[in-house]
Scaffold this motif. Structure first.
Motif, PDB file in Angstrom:
ATOM      1  N   ILE A 164       0.844  -1.192   0.000  1.00 43.63           N
ATOM      2  CA  ILE A 164       0.000   0.000   0.000  1.00 43.63           C
ATOM      3  C   ILE A 164       0.881   1.243   0.000  1.00 43.63           C
ATOM      4  O   ILE A 164       1.821   1.353   0.780  1.00 43.63           O
ATOM      5  CB  ILE A 164      -0.940   0.014   1.225  1.00 43.63           C
ATOM      6  N   GLU A 165       0.577   2.160  -0.878  1.00 45.12           N
ATOM      7  CA  GLU A 165       1.381   3.374  -1.024  1.00 45.12           C
ATOM      8  C   GLU A 165       1.355   4.204   0.255  1.00 45.12           C
ATOM      9  O   GLU A 165       0.298   4.404   0.866  1.00 45.12           O
ATOM     10  CB  GLU A 165       0.848   4.216  -2.180  1.00 45.12           C
ATOM     11  N   ILE A 166       2.526   4.660   0.657  1.00 40.62           N
ATOM     12  CA  ILE A 166       2.635   5.530   1.831  1.00 40.62           C
ATOM     13  C   ILE A 166       2.428   6.979   1.400  1.00 40.62           C
ATOM     14  O   ILE A 166       3.084   7.472   0.485  1.00 40.62           O
ATOM     15  CB  ILE A 166       4.011   5.365   2.503  1.00 40.62           C
ATOM     16  N   ARG A 167       1.504   7.644   2.069  1.00 42.24           N
ATOM     17  CA  ARG A 167       1.194   9.034   1.746  1.00 42.24           C
ATOM     18  C   ARG A 167       1.289   9.866   3.019  1.00 42.24           C
ATOM     19  O   ARG A 167       0.555   9.652   3.969  1.00 42.24           O
ATOM     20  CB  ARG A 167      -0.209   9.138   1.155  1.00 42.24           C
ATOM     21  N   GLU A 168       2.204  10.824   3.015  1.00 46.76           N
ATOM     22  CA  GLU A 168       2.433  11.641   4.213  1.00 46.76           C
ATOM     23  C   GLU A 168       1.194  12.434   4.605  1.00 46.76           C
ATOM     24  O   GLU A 168       0.985  12.731   5.783  1.00 46.76           O
ATOM     25  CB  GLU A 168       3.608  12.591   3.984  1.00 46.76           C
ATOM     26  N   GLU A 169       0.357  12.783   3.621  1.00 46.13           N
ATOM     27  CA  GLU A 169      -0.839  13.559   3.954  1.00 46.13           C
ATOM     28  C   GLU A 169      -1.857  12.747   4.749  1.00 46.13           C
ATOM     29  O   GLU A 169      -2.819  13.297   5.292  1.00 46.13           O
ATOM     30  CB  GLU A 169      -1.499  14.108   2.681  1.00 46.13           C
ATOM     31  N   TYR A 170      -1.651  11.440   4.838  1.00 44.68           N
ATOM     32  CA  TYR A 170      -2.537  10.577   5.623  1.00 44.68           C
ATOM     33  C   TYR A 170      -2.154  10.559   7.106  1.00 44.68           C
ATOM     34  O   TYR A 170      -2.823   9.902   7.907  1.00 44.68           O
ATOM     35  CB  TYR A 170      -2.500   9.142   5.092  1.00 44.68           C
ATOM     36  N   ILE A 171      -1.076  11.256   7.483  1.00 43.96           N
ATOM     37  CA  ILE A 171      -0.580  11.253   8.862  1.00 43.96           C
ATOM     38  C   ILE A 171      -0.753  12.634   9.474  1.00 43.96           C
ATOM     39  O   ILE A 171      -0.397  13.649   8.864  1.00 43.96           O
ATOM     40  CB  ILE A 171       0.904  10.837   8.920  1.00 43.96           C
ATOM     41  N   GLU A 172      -1.317  12.671  10.682  1.00 43.62           N
ATOM     42  CA  GLU A 172      -1.447  13.918  11.428  1.00 43.62           C
ATOM     43  C   GLU A 172      -0.907  13.715  12.847  1.00 43.62           C
ATOM     44  O   GLU A 172      -0.913  12.602  13.371  1.00 43.62           O
ATOM     45  CB  GLU A 172      -2.905  14.378  11.496  1.00 43.62           C
ATOM     46  N   TYR A 173      -0.464  14.821  13.474  1.00 44.41           N
ATOM     47  CA  TYR A 173       0.156  14.774  14.789  1.00 44.41           C
ATOM     48  C   TYR A 173      -0.620  15.629  15.781  1.00 44.41           C
ATOM     49  O   TYR A 173      -1.268  16.615  15.404  1.00 44.41           O
ATOM     50  CB  TYR A 173       1.603  15.284  14.714  1.00 44.41           C
TER      51      TYR A 173
END
Length: 334
Positions: free
Chosen positions: A207-216
């Motif tokens: 599955i493609e890793i997408r930084e926009e799918y991560i929030e802090y």
């Protein structure tokens, strides 16, 4: 008038080491003894009665360092330690470090100067080298929820990366491919490992890793709420969210439901820790069990053993494994 802090600074040692030298405690190097005594003479330091209440004398007190004593996770940890302490007819002294090196150091020094021979330490701020130095001085010191290579046999920890991997893989096996991640903004090992576990699971399943799918965010309900707001604002096609802990999951779930999204029909959510909140929010939270009670039991028992036998520790660290707890917040996509 010079203080013990002045002596320690002049000698280039920790306050704990200076205290041990002043009171002729064991497990102190000859170099430290010489340096501290020279500093005492140079500064004209004379120890008072309070400075003699040290770890070198026997005590019925166990010292415990936590991040924040008000957090339910640490309440569970302290309760487990207190159960063992009561069985051994010992009392607890508790300090909070707030993931800050200075506050952790000050709290540990206070515990040592209060004659705590057994120490169960939850430290995220202090360096590996400083913790190893302290462990060399305090035979009964054990770390919980952290692995320090130089004292691995006295570390009780959880495989956080594996736990987050299991959580993310559970979502993938239920048909989810667009999976967000809500991560703690604290720069600690737990947050890094759990984020990596999420990423590893995506990689292993193609599955493609997408930084926009991560929030802090802060690792609490408010942080989880704000993080899910940020994810929703991006208008990305998420069907599931993995979270750093149950409190961030609870905050995100409340926001989703307030905005008309059904859990798990419209969005699946999985937590981490399996704290009390996981059982009582609706729907009940699927999560990863963090066996903090068992870990705390192991840590305090090892600490008490080490006080009487420095060779009581095993050669390798004690690594606990996380377990998936299935409840009602994850759906299977058709």
């Amino acid at each position: 008038m010079a203080t013990i802090k002045d002596v320690a600074k002049q000698a280039g040692v920790s306050i704990a080491t200076a205290s041990r030298v002043i009171n002729n405690a064991p497990h102190t190097s000859q170099a430290a003894v010489v340096a501290v005594k020279e500093a005492m003479e140079k500064l004209g330091y004379r120890p008072n009665a309070n400075a003699r209440a040290l770890v070198s004398k026997s005590s019925n007190t166990i010292g415990v360092l936590v991040n924040d004593v008000s957090a339910p996770f640490f309440g569970t940890m302290v309760k487990a330690i207190d159960t063992i302490a009561s069985e051994q007819e010992k009392q607890l002294l508790i300090g909070s470090g707030y993931h800050n090196a200075t506050k952790e150091r000050n709290a540990i020094n206070l515990l040592i100067n209060s004659r705590c021979e057994s120490l169960v330490i939850h430290s995220k701020g202090m360096s590996d080298s400083e913790l190893c130095d302290l462990a060399n001085e305090i035979p009964g010191m054990v770390l919980i929820n952290r692995v320090v290579p130089g004292m691995a046999s006295r570390c009780i920890a959880l495989d956080n990366k594996k736990g987050s991997y299991i959580a993310t893989e559970h979502l993938i096996r239920n048909g989810h491919k667009h999976i967000g991640y809500i991560c703690s903004s604290h720069n600690i090992e737990d947050a890094i490992d759990r984020r990596e576990g999420y990423l590893d699971a995506l990689r292993d399943h193609g599955i493609e890793i997408r930084e926009e799918y991560i929030e802090y965010g802060e690792p609490d309900e408010t942080g989880g709420e704000q993080a899910i707001v940020n994810l929703l604002a991006k208008n990305i096609p998420l069907t599931a969210v993995a979270t750093y802990n149950d409190y961030m999951a609870a905050g995100s779930m409340a926001l989703l439901q307030e905005n008309g999204l059904r859990i798990p029909d419209d969005m699946s959510v999985i937590g981490f820790d399996d704290g009390h909140i996981a059982r009582y929010i609706y729907p009940r939270l699927t999560t990863i069990r963090y066996p903090i009670q068992a870990m705390a039991n192991e840590a305090v028992k090892l600490s008490l053993q080490l006080v009487h036998d420095e060779n009581a520790a095993q050669n390798e660290r004690k690594l606990f494994m996380p377990i998936l707890i299935k409840r009602s917040s994850v759906s299977c996509l058709r």
